[in-house]
Design a protein around this motif. Structure first.
Motif, PDB file in Angstrom:
ATOM      1  N   GLU A 155       0.852  -1.193   0.000  1.00 41.59           N
ATOM      2  CA  GLU A 155       0.000   0.000   0.000  1.00 41.59           C
ATOM      3  C   GLU A 155       0.889   1.244   0.000  1.00 41.59           C
ATOM      4  O   GLU A 155       1.721   1.440   0.899  1.00 41.59           O
ATOM      5  N   PRO A 156       0.759   2.126  -0.984  1.00 41.27           N
ATOM      6  CA  PRO A 156       1.693   3.256  -1.099  1.00 41.27           C
ATOM      7  C   PRO A 156       1.626   4.257   0.038  1.00 41.27           C
ATOM      8  O   PRO A 156       2.625   4.903   0.354  1.00 41.27           O
ATOM      9  N   ASN A 157       0.470   4.403   0.677  1.00 43.44           N
ATOM     10  CA  ASN A 157       0.346   5.373   1.770  1.00 43.44           C
ATOM     11  C   ASN A 157       0.076   4.670   3.092  1.00 43.44           C
ATOM     12  O   ASN A 157      -0.741   5.113   3.902  1.00 43.44           O
ATOM     13  N   LEU A 158       0.805   3.601   3.330  1.00 44.59           N
ATOM     14  CA  LEU A 158       0.600   2.815   4.540  1.00 44.59           C
ATOM     15  C   LEU A 158       1.068   3.598   5.765  1.00 44.59           C
ATOM     16  O   LEU A 158       2.167   4.180   5.769  1.00 44.59           O
ATOM     17  N   CYS A 159       0.241   3.611   6.820  1.00 50.49           N
ATOM     18  CA  CYS A 159       0.607   4.323   8.042  1.00 50.49           C
ATOM     19  C   CYS A 159       1.764   3.607   8.732  1.00 50.49           C
ATOM     20  O   CYS A 159       1.958   2.397   8.575  1.00 50.49           O
ATOM     21  N   LYS A 160       2.514   4.343   9.539  1.00 52.92           N
ATOM     22  CA  LYS A 160       3.713   3.761  10.135  1.00 52.92           C
ATOM     23  C   LYS A 160       3.378   2.698  11.186  1.00 52.92           C
ATOM     24  O   LYS A 160       4.173   1.776  11.400  1.00 52.92           O
ATOM     25  N   ASP A 161       2.221   2.807  11.835  1.00 50.45           N
ATOM     26  CA  ASP A 161       1.836   1.792  12.828  1.00 50.45           C
ATOM     27  C   ASP A 161       1.731   0.415  12.186  1.00 50.45           C
ATOM     28  O   ASP A 161       2.276  -0.572  12.681  1.00 50.45           O
ATOM     29  N   VAL A 162       1.002   0.335  11.071  1.00 48.02           N
ATOM     30  CA  VAL A 162       0.819  -0.940  10.374  1.00 48.02           C
ATOM     31  C   VAL A 162       2.110  -1.352   9.681  1.00 48.02           C
ATOM     32  O   VAL A 162       2.481  -2.530   9.672  1.00 48.02           O
ATOM     33  N   HIS A 163       2.804  -0.383   9.106  1.00 44.09           N
ATOM     34  CA  HIS A 163       4.074  -0.673   8.439  1.00 44.09           C
ATOM     35  C   HIS A 163       5.022  -1.410   9.378  1.00 44.09           C
ATOM     36  O   HIS A 163       5.649  -2.407   8.985  1.00 44.09           O
ATOM     37  N   GLU A 164       5.147  -0.942  10.607  1.00 43.21           N
ATOM     38  CA  GLU A 164       6.093  -1.553  11.540  1.00 43.21           C
ATOM     39  C   GLU A 164       5.717  -2.993  11.851  1.00 43.21           C
ATOM     40  O   GLU A 164       6.564  -3.891  11.840  1.00 43.21           O
TER      41      GLU A 164
END
Length: 875
Positions: free
Chosen positions: A858-867
């Protein structure tokens, strides 16, 4: 390169004090749903240990309107500003910085900072929400005194609250009014709170041990004003208990609680103004279960206890989060144990620890209770920091005793009141107050994973000596996770007792706490007439996995006779686990399943044992959860586990059908509803018995559940019957679900129960039901409680979520992507359901991996989920 690829990692080792301190804060709020104006004046002084003259204030989604220093407006070339950072250069050693920003509470779906819910304004600032309100040094070691002025419309915001004491109010003459609040105590900005809207107050009072009168106020939406008395009584109990046990008095003139429907957490301990998820405040017998009542009491206590362990003494940095949370969870557990049953409370707590934290400790989110790094701090409000952290505190208590622990707490407060400190400061206070050394306890704070404790016994008949040989080690974890390399032995207090092998009597002179601080050691018990039965790890005295070879007969003996209530329960769980895992293998191999006769016989004895109460009996006959059984398998087979557990339950129920039917009838209330402890215990056992009966899948047993549902005069019995019917093939199932919805669709908290009982069902077609419910008119992704009641419950429903075709994974993946842009915290909790993917068979692994990669792309993934996703992919 995407934004997620450049996300900054924060390391504990990089901690540095700020270049400036803030001594005083004046906040002015002109409330408006779309364009709230926040004016902030901060009195700053340079940190003499930091020579820099530059002040960097962080923000998030702020629109800067003006900035000045000592009353002089700055030109554009005198500062650097963006929506998330304000940099001021060449500041004098002391000065006043003023900023004015605009924010939009109504569009704030992250529920962090200042947002609007049900027409009311509310804040949530822990961990880093204050930066969504104004530019600030948003870190816990910056402690200041606050004065807050709130202006709002009198018709929509008749009530306007903040921390501390109200010192002034006035009518502004233009349809608005103003209230000024002042907090006399220094605090970090994460403890700031503001609530404004149309609220009603349920009032009470408390007189402290020193004779001060404290006003108690519980603020709720008008329609909920009749559901606050239990919360008020719980608060009064908590205040009295903290005085009696720890000598801690409340320190303001008023203590306020506000209940809101849209809240990411359970509650927040803001100084003097706690903001609560309404789930943990509102209660009446018609709408709340016995468990709801207990949870409300526990959460009220937890947030109140934070007044000292979290507010008066706070964290230096967010890596120290367990300093306040682990300690306060321990305190609320002790409080509940004193209010109810210590044995039942301990069993409930450990069951939750094993189901949640042990799994976390063996997956990609494994971390020490004091983490070493993070991308999003919100991701480390974990079971490890809270639940395991509490177990570490409990070990201090076990080793020092009640008096020694109290001495340590007293010294901790004398040294650090009004300060932001570290876990090391707490450990040192405990050691110094008791003239002991706790240096080895540092390993608990720096190492991840659950230790395994291997115990073997040897009997020397000629010498009358029993030797217990103990060895500890950590299981290997995949991936390069912090705190999992070069792990060393940790201090383990092991409570041990011996039982006479014939009578089951306690050999009281051998009841002791053994301290294992090395990798291995032998402990000897002398002067025994005959070989005893060892009861090891009593009261779950250390957070380990016990690996001890014991025969089924020995476990059945302990299940029947152990005088330690926890180990009596645990012996039954261990016995059932071994039998269920054997059955699961038989199911996987297509073989007929063995009858669980040994457990069934012990089951019958427990039901007739008058020495224990009904609540303990309910726990003792409840089978291990499917997720806990999965943790004991090298490769989790959810279908085989479910088949085995259902067979086991039906077999036991069939063997004791008449006894269970009679018991269910005898436990029925013979009068109107009561919430005294004996009545609660009876309902708890009655509803476990009902689940066994309905597992037989007969018209007669289905009717027992239907009759309980229709005849219940309280939510405990009604919801239990509904959940049992929802998980059955009973013909009354649909009618009961429809009736419950018709009756309670207007009550958000009860409607959550309706979603949850269906999401927890494991009957055929359950996944289709969850998908259908996600499109129901009552479902919304804007309310965290509603999302958790459906998708959160579904994601831990092991046999349904892990359906072999991967449809459950797709459904959750869809919603993670849908929610993450608006509410990152909620989405990151949901995506964690994929963390255990490597524990499953190849087919399921690939299907979960597909969703993780889909989310990661997802190109605009939030950092919470990214981590969370990146840790899982690297595991």
């Amino acid at each position: 390169m995407s934004d997620t690829e450049t996300m900054q990692v924060v390391y504990r080792s990089d901690y540095r004090p700020p270049t400036f301190w803030i001594d005083h804060v004046e906040l002015e709020f002109d409330l408006d749903p779309h364009n709230a104006i926040v004016t902030t004046k901060i009195t700053v002084r340079r940190n003499t240990d930091q020579p820099s003259r530059t002040l960097e204030l962080v923000g998030e989604q702020l629109k800067l309107l003006s900035v000045s220093v000592d009353g002089v407006a700055l030109n554009d070339d005198e500062y650097t500003a963006s929506s998330d950072l304000l940099v001021l250069n060449d500041l004098p050693a002391r000065c006043e910085v003023q900023t004015k920003v605009a924010i939009s509470p109504v569009t704030n779906k992250a529920l962090s900072g200042l947002y609007q819910t049900s027409g009311n304004f509310c804040t949530q600032c822990e961990a880093v929400g204050f930066r969504r309100i104004t530019y600030f040094l948003d870190r816990p070691d910056v402690m200041a005194r606050y004065q807050v002025t709130i202006r709002g419309d009198k018709s929509t915001c008749p009530v306007m609250l903040s921390n501390g004491n109200r010192i002034a109010s006035q009518d502004l003459g233009d349809g608005r009014h103003e209230v000024v609040w002042e907090d006399p105590h220094v605090k970090p900005c994460y403890l700031f709170a503001l609530v404004a809207g149309n609220l009603k107050c349920h009032r009470g009072s408390f007189t402290t041990a020193s004779g001060r009168d404290v006003a108690l106020e519980i603020w709720v939406e008008p329609q909920n004003i009749d559901k606050c008395q239990h919360a008020l009584v719980s608060l009064q109990k908590s205040m009295k208990w903290d005085e009696d046990v720890f000598g801690l008095e409340y320190d303001l003139d008023v203590y306020m609680i506000v209940a809101v429907n849209d809240f990411n957490m359970g509650a927040m301990e803001n100084k003097g103004l706690n903001v609560f998820n309404s789930k943990y405040v509102l209660a009446s017998p018609e709408t709340a279960t016995d468990d709801d009542y207990l949870l409300i009491e526990a959460v009220i206590a937890h947030e109140y206890f934070h007044n000292w362990t979290g507010n008066r003494v706070t964290c230096r940095d967010w890596f120290q989060l367990t300093l306040k949370e682990g300690l306060t969870v321990f305190r609320d557990e002790q409080f509940t144990a004193d209010q109810t049953s210590a044995a039942v409370k301990r069993i409930d707590d450990v069951a939750g620890l094993r189901a949640g934290q042990f799994a976390e400790d063996s997956g990609p989110m494994a971390h020490p209770i004091r983490p070493e790094s993070y991308i999003s701090m919100d991701n480390f409000y974990t079971s490890t920091v809270y639940r395991k952290g509490a177990q570490i505190i409990r070990m201090y208590h076990t080793l020092l005793g009640q008096d020694g622990f109290r001495r340590g707490m007293d010294l901790y407060f004398r040294r650090h009141d009004g300060c932001a400190v570290t876990c090391d400061d707490f450990r040192q206070a405990m050691a110094d107050a008791n003239d002991t050394n706790f240096d080895l306890f540092d390993r608990w704070y720096s190492q991840a994973g659950t230790p395994e404790l291997f115990v073997t016994s040897a009997w020397d008949e000629s010498a009358g000596r029993l030797t217990l040989s103990m060895r500890q080690s950590y299981p290997d974890l995949a991936g390069d996770l912090p705190g999992t390399k070069d792990r060393k032995p940790v201090p383990l207090p092991i409570r041990v007792g011996l039982l006479d092998a014939e009578s089951g009597a306690e050999l009281s002179q051998y009841n002791d706490v053994l301290l294992l601080e090395t990798e291995s050691a032998d402990f000897q018990f002398e002067g025994l007439d005959r070989q005893p039965i060892a009861s090891v790890l009593r009261d779950f005295s250390a957070p380990v996995r016990l690996r001890m070879q014991r025969s089924d007969d020995e476990l059945a003996f302990l299940m029947a006779h152990d005088t330690d209530a926890f180990n009596r329960w645990d012996a039954g769980q261990t016995l059932a686990t071994g039998m269920l895992l054997k059955m699961a293998q038989q199911a996987a191999d297509g073989q007929p399943l063995d009858e669980p006769k040994l457990f069934s016989d012990a089951f019958a004895k427990i039901l007739t044992d008058d020495s224990v109460d009904e609540a303990f009996k309910a726990l003792a006959i409840t089978l291990p959860r499917e997720s806990v059984l999965g943790q004991e398998m090298d490769v989790i087979d959810p279908d085989a586990i479910h088949t085995a557990r259902e067979f086991f339950r039906r077999s036991v129920a069939g063997s004791h059908r008449d006894q269970l039917t009679a018991l269910h009838q005898s436990l029925a209330a013979d009068g109107p509803y009561s919430n005294d402890q004996q009545s609660i215990n009876r309902r708890r056992l009655k509803n476990v018995v009902l689940a066994y009966l309905v597992s037989l899948d007969t018209p007669e047993t289905d009717q027992i559940a239907a009759d309980q549902f229709s005849g219940a005069d309280n939510m405990t019995d009604q919801q239990a019957a509904l959940a049992i019917l929802a998980n059955s093939n009973a013909e009354q199932r649909i009618a009961a679900l429809d009736e419950f919805h018709r009756r309670y669709h207007g009550d958000p908290l009860v409607l959550d129960k309706w979603f949850a009982v269906q999401a927890s069902s494991s009957r055929a077609g359950a996944l289709s039901e969850v998908r259908r419910l996600s499109g129901h008119s009552g479902f919304t992704i804007d309310n965290p409680n509603r999302v958790r009641s459906l998708l959160g419950v579904f994601s831990v429903n092991q046999s349904v979520f892990h359906q072999a075709d991967g449809k459950g994974y797709e459904l959750l993946g869809d919603y993670v992507l849908l929610i993450q842009s608006g509410n990152p915290q909620l989405a990151s909790r949901l995506v964690s359901a994929f963390n255990s993917y490597r524990r499953f068979d190849t087919g399921r692994q690939e299907l979960m991996l597909r969703q993780l990669k889909r989310i990661a792309s997802e190109p605009n993934l939030c950092k919470d989920v990214h981590e969370i996703v990146q840790r899982a992919l690297k595991f």
